[in-house]
Structures are given as C-alpha cells and as structure tokens.
Design a protein around this motif. Structure first.
Motif, mmCIF file in Angstrom:
data_model
loop_
_atom_site.group_PDB
_atom_site.id
_atom_site.type_symbol
_atom_site.label_atom_id
_atom_site.label_comp_id
_atom_site.label_asym_id
_atom_site.label_seq_id
_atom_site.Cartn_x
_atom_site.Cartn_y
_atom_site.Cartn_z
ATOM 1 N N ARG A 1 -59.876 47.215 5.409
ATOM 2 C CA ARG A 1 -61.039 46.802 5.743
ATOM 3 C C ARG A 1 -62.229 47.588 5.011
ATOM 4 N NH1 ARG A 1 -61.135 41.869 6.686
ATOM 5 N NH2 ARG A 1 -61.190 40.743 8.785
ATOM 6 N N GLU A 2 -61.864 48.872 4.226
ATOM 7 C CA GLU A 2 -62.288 49.493 3.644
ATOM 8 C C GLU A 2 -63.656 49.106 2.942
ATOM 9 O OE1 GLU A 2 -59.897 53.188 1.976
ATOM 10 O OE2 GLU A 2 -59.908 53.782 4.190
ATOM 11 N N GLY A 3 -62.297 48.165 1.628
ATOM 12 C CA GLY A 3 -63.102 47.327 1.020
ATOM 13 C C GLY A 3 -63.525 46.428 1.068
ATOM 14 N N HIS A 4 -62.564 45.846 2.566
ATOM 15 C CA HIS A 4 -62.687 44.434 2.781
ATOM 16 C C HIS A 4 -63.544 44.028 4.185
ATOM 17 C CE1 HIS A 4 -61.410 42.649 -1.486
ATOM 18 N NE2 HIS A 4 -60.514 43.552 -0.924
ATOM 19 N N PRO A 5 -64.648 44.750 4.541
ATOM 20 C CA PRO A 5 -64.925 44.721 5.783
ATOM 21 C C PRO A 5 -64.708 43.570 6.680
ATOM 22 C CG PRO A 5 -67.198 45.536 4.762
ATOM 23 C CD PRO A 5 -65.758 45.212 3.641
ATOM 24 N N SER A 6 -65.420 42.646 5.930
ATOM 25 C CA SER A 6 -65.670 40.803 6.851
ATOM 26 C C SER A 6 -65.179 39.692 6.061
ATOM 27 C CB SER A 6 -66.911 40.681 6.940
ATOM 28 O OG SER A 6 -67.493 40.396 5.824
ATOM 29 N N THR A 7 -63.636 40.207 5.289
ATOM 30 C CA THR A 7 -63.456 38.916 4.787
ATOM 31 C C THR A 7 -61.898 38.859 5.688
ATOM 32 O OG1 THR A 7 -63.447 40.177 2.408
ATOM 33 C CG2 THR A 7 -62.204 38.670 2.322
ATOM 34 N N PRO A 8 -61.989 37.280 5.668
ATOM 35 C CA PRO A 8 -61.391 36.456 6.189
ATOM 36 C C PRO A 8 -60.343 37.827 6.114
ATOM 37 C CG PRO A 8 -62.559 35.184 5.869
ATOM 38 C CD PRO A 8 -63.239 36.655 4.969
ATOM 39 N N LEU A 9 -59.289 37.930 7.120
ATOM 40 C CA LEU A 9 -57.584 38.910 6.867
ATOM 41 C C LEU A 9 -56.735 37.993 7.783
ATOM 42 C CD1 LEU A 9 -55.865 40.432 5.782
ATOM 43 C CD2 LEU A 9 -57.157 42.738 7.452
ATOM 44 N N LEU A 10 -55.202 37.506 7.280
ATOM 45 C CA LEU A 10 -55.135 37.141 7.813
ATOM 46 C C LEU A 10 -52.945 37.631 7.923
ATOM 47 C CD1 LEU A 10 -53.654 34.414 9.901
ATOM 48 C CD2 LEU A 10 -53.398 33.161 7.473
ATOM 49 N N VAL A 11 -53.136 37.886 8.914
ATOM 50 C CA VAL A 11 -51.420 38.606 9.808
ATOM 51 C C VAL A 11 -50.631 37.754 9.929
ATOM 52 C CG1 VAL A 11 -50.147 40.693 10.604
ATOM 53 C CG2 VAL A 11 -52.669 40.738 9.828
ATOM 54 N N VAL A 12 -49.882 37.742 9.285
ATOM 55 C CA VAL A 12 -48.500 36.840 9.989
ATOM 56 C C VAL A 12 -47.358 36.870 9.469
ATOM 57 C CG1 VAL A 12 -47.554 34.453 7.904
ATOM 58 C CG2 VAL A 12 -49.744 35.381 7.002
ATOM 59 N N SER A 13 -46.750 36.709 10.365
ATOM 60 C CA SER A 13 -45.371 37.259 11.466
ATOM 61 C C SER A 13 -44.255 36.622 10.654
ATOM 62 C CB SER A 13 -45.761 37.609 12.325
ATOM 63 O OG SER A 13 -44.953 36.139 13.407
ATOM 64 N N PRO A 14 -42.743 37.721 10.757
ATOM 65 C CA PRO A 14 -42.041 36.723 9.614
ATOM 66 C C PRO A 14 -41.647 35.437 10.281
ATOM 67 C CG PRO A 14 -41.357 38.932 10.774
ATOM 68 C CD PRO A 14 -42.553 38.353 11.307
ATOM 69 N N VAL A 15 -40.840 34.547 9.084
ATOM 70 C CA VAL A 15 -40.211 33.342 9.535
ATOM 71 C C VAL A 15 -38.844 33.432 10.017
ATOM 72 C CG1 VAL A 15 -41.210 32.080 7.564
ATOM 73 C CG2 VAL A 15 -39.194 33.019 7.715
ATOM 74 N N TYR A 16 -38.774 33.437 10.361
ATOM 75 C CA TYR A 16 -36.813 32.702 11.726
ATOM 76 C C TYR A 16 -35.828 33.067 10.761
ATOM 77 C CZ TYR A 16 -33.411 30.797 14.881
ATOM 78 O OH TYR A 16 -32.282 31.200 15.880
ATOM 79 N N CYS A 17 -35.146 34.191 10.971
ATOM 80 C CA CYS A 17 -33.921 34.686 9.948
ATOM 81 C C CYS A 17 -33.255 34.693 11.247
ATOM 82 C CB CYS A 17 -34.621 35.831 9.401
ATOM 83 S SG CYS A 17 -32.794 36.318 8.014
ATOM 84 N N PRO A 18 -31.616 33.982 11.419
ATOM 85 C CA PRO A 18 -30.939 34.154 12.668
ATOM 86 C C PRO A 18 -30.491 36.131 12.518
ATOM 87 C CG PRO A 18 -31.031 32.030 11.637
ATOM 88 C CD PRO A 18 -31.895 33.192 11.157
ATOM 89 N N ILE A 19 -29.966 35.879 10.974
ATOM 90 C CA ILE A 19 -29.614 37.303 11.153
ATOM 91 C C ILE A 19 -29.779 38.402 11.428
ATOM 92 C CG2 ILE A 19 -27.463 36.337 9.546
ATOM 93 C CD1 ILE A 19 -29.405 38.687 7.544
ATOM 94 N N HIS A 20 -31.231 38.663 11.852
ATOM 95 C CA HIS A 20 -31.977 40.042 12.387
ATOM 96 C C HIS A 20 -33.241 39.079 13.329
ATOM 97 C CE1 HIS A 20 -31.018 42.483 9.334
ATOM 98 N NE2 HIS A 20 -31.363 41.904 8.260
ATOM 99 N N GLU A 21 -32.940 38.409 13.361
ATOM 100 C CA GLU A 21 -34.221 38.015 15.019
ATOM 101 C C GLU A 21 -33.928 38.489 16.019
ATOM 102 O OE1 GLU A 21 -36.174 35.792 15.313
ATOM 103 O OE2 GLU A 21 -36.131 35.046 13.140
ATOM 104 N N ASP A 22 -32.794 39.573 16.678
ATOM 105 C CA ASP A 22 -32.048 40.217 17.246
ATOM 106 C C ASP A 22 -31.451 41.444 17.091
ATOM 107 O OD1 ASP A 22 -34.059 39.598 19.802
ATOM 108 O OD2 ASP A 22 -32.690 37.534 19.274
ATOM 109 N N THR A 23 -31.430 41.605 16.032
ATOM 110 C CA THR A 23 -30.258 42.172 15.092
ATOM 111 C C THR A 23 -30.645 42.980 13.960
ATOM 112 O OG1 THR A 23 -28.278 41.168 15.653
ATOM 113 C CG2 THR A 23 -27.943 42.586 13.826
ATOM 114 N N PRO A 24 -31.338 44.638 14.180
ATOM 115 C CA PRO A 24 -31.528 45.643 12.950
ATOM 116 C C PRO A 24 -30.865 45.067 12.086
ATOM 117 C CG PRO A 24 -31.345 46.600 15.344
ATOM 118 C CD PRO A 24 -30.895 45.358 15.449
#
Length: 392
Positions: free
Chosen positions: A258-281
């Motif tokens: 945001r320092e360089g792009h204060p009002s640029t559309p910014l999309l945060v995307v969480s991880p896709v489904y991956c069974p080995i790490h859904e609930d296992t660190p």
C-alpha cells in the motif's frame, strides 16, 4: 535471417535484465531484492522466467531464438521435462518448441548440495508464420533459467506499441510459478491474464512465497493496475513461522504494498485445497516410496497436535487471512479476499488429484486459471472493468 538486438523494449514480465557473457538473463526480482537473500531455491526460482516473454511486430515467416538454458535435475528423481517455448501470433498459440544443449544443474534434495555441468547455447526455431504484419510473443519456459543470446528473423522486427492494457502483478508459490503446467502460456496466471485481457507480471516463486519484505518492496516499486498475492502453502511446507508471527507478517507485507499502491485493487488469495497440509503442519518432505515407478511425491511430516503450539496449517492460514482482510477492508475498500478452495477444492481433488500430493497438473492449471478469471476479472470481480485504476 538478420539479428535484432534484444532490448528492454522487447522483453515483458521481467523486473530486471542482467547482462551476462552470453546475452541477457531475465530476473523476476530486482538486484536489490536478490542481494538480500542468499537462499539457493529462491535464486533459482526468480531466474526461471515464468510469465516472461519477447513481444514484437514483424512480417517474418521464420523466427529463431538462440538461448542458453539451465535445466534442473534432482538426484534420484525422474528426469525433468524440457522447457517449452510458446509462440503466439496476435494472441493465439501458433507453435511450440524447445532448445537443446545448455547447462544442467543437479540438486540433492536431501542435503541441498548442487552442481552444474556446462553446455552449449541452443536454438528454438519457428517457421511457416503468416506472411503479414502481426504481433508475435515468445513465452519463455517457466522451469528453465534462460539466457537470451540472439533473436533472428527473415524480416524486420520492431517493438509493439503500448496496447493500453492494464498490468496485473501477481505473487504466489510454485503453483503460480507453473508447477506441472503444459507450457509457459498455460500456467494458471497466464491463462487468467489472457482471459482478463491484461499484461501479466508473474512473481510466482517456487518455494518462495514466504512474505519476504524484499518481495513486498519489489512489488511496491513496480507499476501495476491490479495486484494479487497468494499466501500460505510455502509457509506451511517450509515450517517457517508460527501463528504469532504470521499475522503481523501479512499486515507488514500488505502495508508495504500500500505504500506504493494506496488504492490499487488488491486481492488476497488463500491456498487451494491440499490434503496433506489441510490440518497437518510442515515441514513437507519428498516421499521416495514410489520412485521405482518414476513418481516423486511429497508428504507432511508435522503433527496435527502441534497446531496448539501455533504451527501453521492451510486451515489455520485461511481463517487468519480472512480475518485480516475483513479487519483491513474497513479502511481499505480496494482490498479483497478470495478463498483458494473456490479455485481448487475438495471435490476437484477427488476428480483431479494432485499427482505428487502438492502440485496440480496441466488440466488443473486450466481449471484454476478459468475460475480465477471468472472470479477476479468478471463484471462483479475486484479486477472487473469497473475496478479503480492505479495511481502509480
């Protein structure tokens, strides 16, 4: 055929071009960022030119590109496929090819040691192109370090004028980098960019989406009309931080953007489904149990009980990212969130399982790209035609 100097006007998708003894080496992180991290995995990933392409106008019916590749090999693992060059004419795929020769860098996945065997410059040739003025794009392999040596054609080559298209700057992990995509123009970000009619700068870095401050600063300083960051899987499979550090690190990364792009559309995307790490660190480790069949897979080595001590899983990360975006969006109307399971979820895994338990195949790249384009570039999406243009 005459030779055309490869200049910055012909190269798109790179943040830096390094002059080498052979030619030009595209980098996807600037020199200042590269100097702040000595990690060999990141150095390899950022120098692999995912999303980088040569773009020019010409009447040529034959084009040749001389390049010195550095191909990766992993000791004890099946051979890696050759990198693919895609040639597009007026935005449509017209031909594919590969170069021969080049360097081979062999990495020991157990200890991390690497050695490089040098090789000669190779050439990829494209012939039978339509005899008319046209826009030509040569997309470089997403999985091979590529030094650009010479561009040759049987007619004059000139830069393409600015098309006025919006620039989409994306950062993510190996899935955004290309993982098991068929070719450089069919990674999911490239497919989404094509459907969205935007110019792509792909900072998908295999193993390197780790909320590094130098990556955030590089993105801050890069002109862009649309920005997305896909956060999560590398932090889990590297077992890099705990929940206490994760939240502030996400805030810091977004603050820097945001320092360089204060009002640029910014999309945060969480991880896709991956069974080995859904609930296992993590950490994630190679699984050699099916290597005799030519299959390398991955497994999670953490204990689900360790979540109580703050270890990260994909479920934990999705919850935290959604919370952070909700909190920040109260003061940032151009900040948006997308749950990665909408791009590839549990039902998709049942239909199109991850071949190595971690990375999608070529068919799944297409599905993810199409879904992202619909969600982000659709009329109601954060990157839709009505999205506010950047001020940078």
């Amino acid at each position: 055929m005459s030779t055309t100097p490869i200049t910055t006007e012909l190269v798109r998708g790179a943040l830096d071009l390094e002059r080498t003894e052979h030619g030009l080496l595209p980098h996807r992180l600037p020199a200042r960022a590269r100097a702040q991290c000595a990690d060999g995995q990141l150095a390899m990933a950022e120098a692999q030119p995912s999303g980088v392409r040569l773009v020019f106008r010409t009447r040529a019916t034959a084009v040749a590109l001389d390049a010195l590749r550095t191909k990766m090999a992993y000791r004890g693992a099946p051979p890696r496929p050759d990198g693919v060059y895609d040639l597009l004419v007026d935005g449509r795929l017209a031909a594919r090819g590969s170069v021969t020769g080049g360097n081979v860098r062999t990495i020991d996945m157990g200890g991390g040691a690497a050695e490089t065997e040098p090789g000669p410059v190779g050439t990829v040739r494209f012939t039978g192109l339509p005899d008319r003025m046209k826009d030509v794009e040569i997309w470089l392999p997403w999985n091979e370090i590529t030094e650009l040596v010479a561009l040759r054609a049987d007619a004059a080559v000139e830069p393409v004028p600015d098309r006025g298209r919006r620039v989409w700057l994306h950062h993510g992990s190996s899935i955004s980098h290309g993982s098991n995509a068929e070719s450089p123009s069919t990674t999911w970000p490239a497919l989404a960019a094509s459907r969205g009619g935007v110019e792509l700068i792909n900072l998908g870095l295999g193993g390197g989406a780790l909320l590094d401050p130098f990556t955030a600063r590089a993105m801050r300083d890069t002109p862009a009309d649309l920005i997305s960051v896909k956060i999560g899987i590398n932090l889990v499979n590297a077992d890099l931080m705990r929940l206490r550090a994760f939240g502030p690190a996400v805030h810091g990364f977004l603050d820097t953007l945001r320092e360089g792009h204060p009002s640029t559309p910014l999309l945060v995307v969480s991880p896709v489904y991956c069974p080995i790490h859904e609930d296992t660190p993590g950490p994630c480790a190679p699984d050699f149990s099916r290597l005799s069949e030519g299959k390398l897979q991955f497994r999670a080595t953490g204990d689900p009980a360790e979540r109580a001590a703050g270890k990260l899983t994909l479920t934990v990360i999705r919850d935290e990212l959604a919370r952070i975006v909700r909190q920040r969006a109260a003061d940032d109307p151009f900040l948006h969130y997308l749950d990665g399971r909408g791009l590839y979820g549990e039902a998709d895994f049942a239909e199109l399982p991850l071949p190595d338990q971690l990375h999608p195949d070529a068919v799944t790249h297409r599905r993810i790209g199409e879904r992202f384009a619909d969600a982000a570039f659709g009329s109601d999406g954060p990157f839709g035609a009505g999205a506010k243009p950047t001020e940078s």
